[in-house]
Write an enzyme that holds these catalytic residues in place. Sequence first.
Site, short mmCIF file in Angstrom:
data_model
loop_
_atom_site.label_atom_id
_atom_site.label_comp_id
_atom_site.label_asym_id
_atom_site.label_seq_id
_atom_site.Cartn_x
_atom_site.Cartn_y
_atom_site.Cartn_z
N HIS A 172 -7.50 1.27 -21.24
CA HIS A 172 -7.03 -0.12 -21.34
C HIS A 172 -7.80 -0.91 -22.39
O HIS A 172 -7.98 -2.12 -22.27
CB HIS A 172 -7.11 -0.83 -19.98
CG HIS A 172 -6.28 -0.19 -18.92
ND1 HIS A 172 -4.92 -0.37 -18.84
CD2 HIS A 172 -6.60 0.64 -17.89
CE1 HIS A 172 -4.44 0.31 -17.81
NE2 HIS A 172 -5.44 0.94 -17.22
N ASN A 182 -0.53 -2.13 -12.78
CA ASN A 182 0.17 -1.56 -13.93
C ASN A 182 1.63 -2.01 -13.92
O ASN A 182 2.10 -2.62 -12.96
CB ASN A 182 0.11 -0.03 -13.90
CG ASN A 182 -1.26 0.53 -14.24
OD1 ASN A 182 -2.03 -0.08 -14.95
ND2 ASN A 182 -1.57 1.70 -13.70
N TYR A 213 -15.06 0.31 -11.13
CA TYR A 213 -14.90 -0.84 -12.01
C TYR A 213 -16.20 -1.62 -12.19
O TYR A 213 -16.57 -2.00 -13.29
CB TYR A 213 -13.79 -1.75 -11.49
CG TYR A 213 -12.41 -1.29 -11.87
CD1 TYR A 213 -11.62 -2.02 -12.73
CD2 TYR A 213 -11.89 -0.09 -11.38
CE1 TYR A 213 -10.35 -1.61 -13.09
CE2 TYR A 213 -10.62 0.35 -11.74
CZ TYR A 213 -9.86 -0.41 -12.59
OH TYR A 213 -8.61 0.01 -12.95
#
Length: 711
Positions: free
Chosen positions: A91, A164, A378
Amino acid sequence: MNDNITDSKIKSALAGNTPDKSNETEKTKQLDLVRNDATNEALTTNQGVKISDNQNSLRAGVRGSTLIEDFILREKITHFDHERIPERIVHARGVGAHGYFQAYEGNERFTKAGFLTDPNIQTPIFVRFSTVQGPRGSADTVRDIRGFAIKFYTQEGNFDLVGNNVPVFFVQDGIKFPDFVHAVKPEPHTEMPTGGSAHDTFWDFVSLVPESAHTVMWAMSDRAIPRNLRSIQGFGVHTFRFIDEHEKACFIKFHWTPKQGLSALVWDEAQKLAGKDPDFHRRDLYEAIEQGLYPEWELGVQIVAEEDEMSFDFDLLDPTKIIPEELVPITPIGKFILNRNVDNFFAETEQIAFCPGHIVPGIDFSNDPLLQARLFSYTDTQLSRLGGPNFHQIPINRPVCPFHNHQRDAMHQHEIHKGQASYQPNSIDNNWPIEVPSAAQNGGFESYQERIDGHKIRQRSESFSDHFSQARLYYQSLAPHEQKHVVDAYTFELSKVQRAHIRAREVQEILANIDLDLAQQVGQNLGIDVVPPQENYKQASIEKSERLSMQAFIPDDIQGRKVAVLIHDQVNAETLRVIINWSLQENVIAHLLTPMLAPVKGSRGEVITSDGMQKAEPSIIYDAVIIADGDNLDTVLADGVTKHYLFEAYKHLKPVVFLGNKVDLFDQLSLTPDEGTLLQEDFRNVAEKLKQLLRHHRIWSREALMNAIPA
């Protein structure tokens, strides 16, 4: 009459078997770059500990939560998270914008989250769209999944909905995510291809991992080449929980649906745009917001009562599965609008830090094994990208509500903390700050009390074992032209795969188990024989789901559509005024395009300012083309650029309008008339027809004819 028209527009899993390569060419054999250093060696951790299962993370029972003690998972993901600095590993290519979210009434039935239950609050948000595979310098229009991440700056803390534009993912367990990304990224010996999946390592991986079949099908569909970012759906992918004020939970799936409808590029456009305007998507989003054409989405959820968790023919915890809307309709819970562009790309879009673990009271996790790994991954990634644990203090990441704790120091500390007590309990500061019981008004977060009873085990639930039925459901739910595009995409991608045994395995072992006709069409294109599979694989509970086709999302209006108006000297200025007034009324972006950037003269001597050159503003960036009337037919007939412009728009299945004496040009181009070719003396007579054509986006009936014409 004003004589000067200027700014009038709104701008087989491996089992020790080696494929038989005896029939491959010498060139293909040379491409078989193998890791000789690892031949006959066991898979180990970085500490040399042999690994017995690299396919499943350690969990509490086959459907339980992932355990933090899984040192193999943590080592693998930690290393993966820190492979690139400072660019995001995946990304990396993104664009963002600010906006707000506003809830609908009645959501307290499902959740106690404040920003979802008070319709009077406009919660600030930041949304980042992105591609997955390519680096920051790659093109916007490549075939790829798009990230769709939203940060809600709520009064109870930040909530990050990191999703997404497709509702499923390639792997079921987070321990496989590094393997998937390594496979789809540019190949390590050449660093090619950039921003694409049409290469050996990706197709080697997915052809050996059947759980990826459903998401690959979405990636080969038109969803993976969106026309713009304003017309894509968003999905939370995972199953989450809502918790109400009585601590009662339900399972939910997040959906966001664009008011603008869904639209996609055709493949030829996507390829050309990658060269002519690699910033096409970010430019389109920026310009739409600047011109006041604010993109809008409706946020909805599919709600499943806890007692119904096991009532489906798939597992709610499986991120490679959807809940068809025929089984559980979407309940709208709010809307969000993007209405402000960033002031500084690096400070905002590049430094924004999304983490699925950022939730607020009223929202909680499920035991989805991919989600469980993301909760660790993350934050770990942001430590590397943004220089340490204080990334939450960067302005774009700061909550709008107060935050107080005993965390101190570390790199990039922006706060000047006072006092001696940086611990709890303490008496020096009267024990402040302290916990807030969850039962209190505006109480603290408390995890949902789910009963967990199971062995610590590396094993996937048998309910995760069906890999083909939903891929089949998706394909069979598409419109005929969408199915044709899927065939074309598999054909193109696999034609770029150099190893014949990988191509054959994908067609014969994956596609044949999804849909035999699909496999045979792709096989015929690639010279691969396909026979019916020996096993009768599970069928989905429904044969077709209407809302899986993009044709189910036709917008009510044409706000933000872009129309090219081709003009030359002697153009009829009155026609232009009618077109411009129509575009303003419909919130359409209409550009007057001239042979050169210099102004042209109208039929009565008016000076008409150009919005761009036809060479520099190609038809691929517009949704329709109009050629205006005027006493200049011979000039246009001699202009190869204009004729190519019209033919290319026609080839890409767009509405093309010929006005007045330009109707004669239609025959000169040898075009076949259809519902999308509008030939009229006066634009007013075709304006409503053009609007309806723009709502439906393409003239799909024209596609069969155009497939027979060479590029």
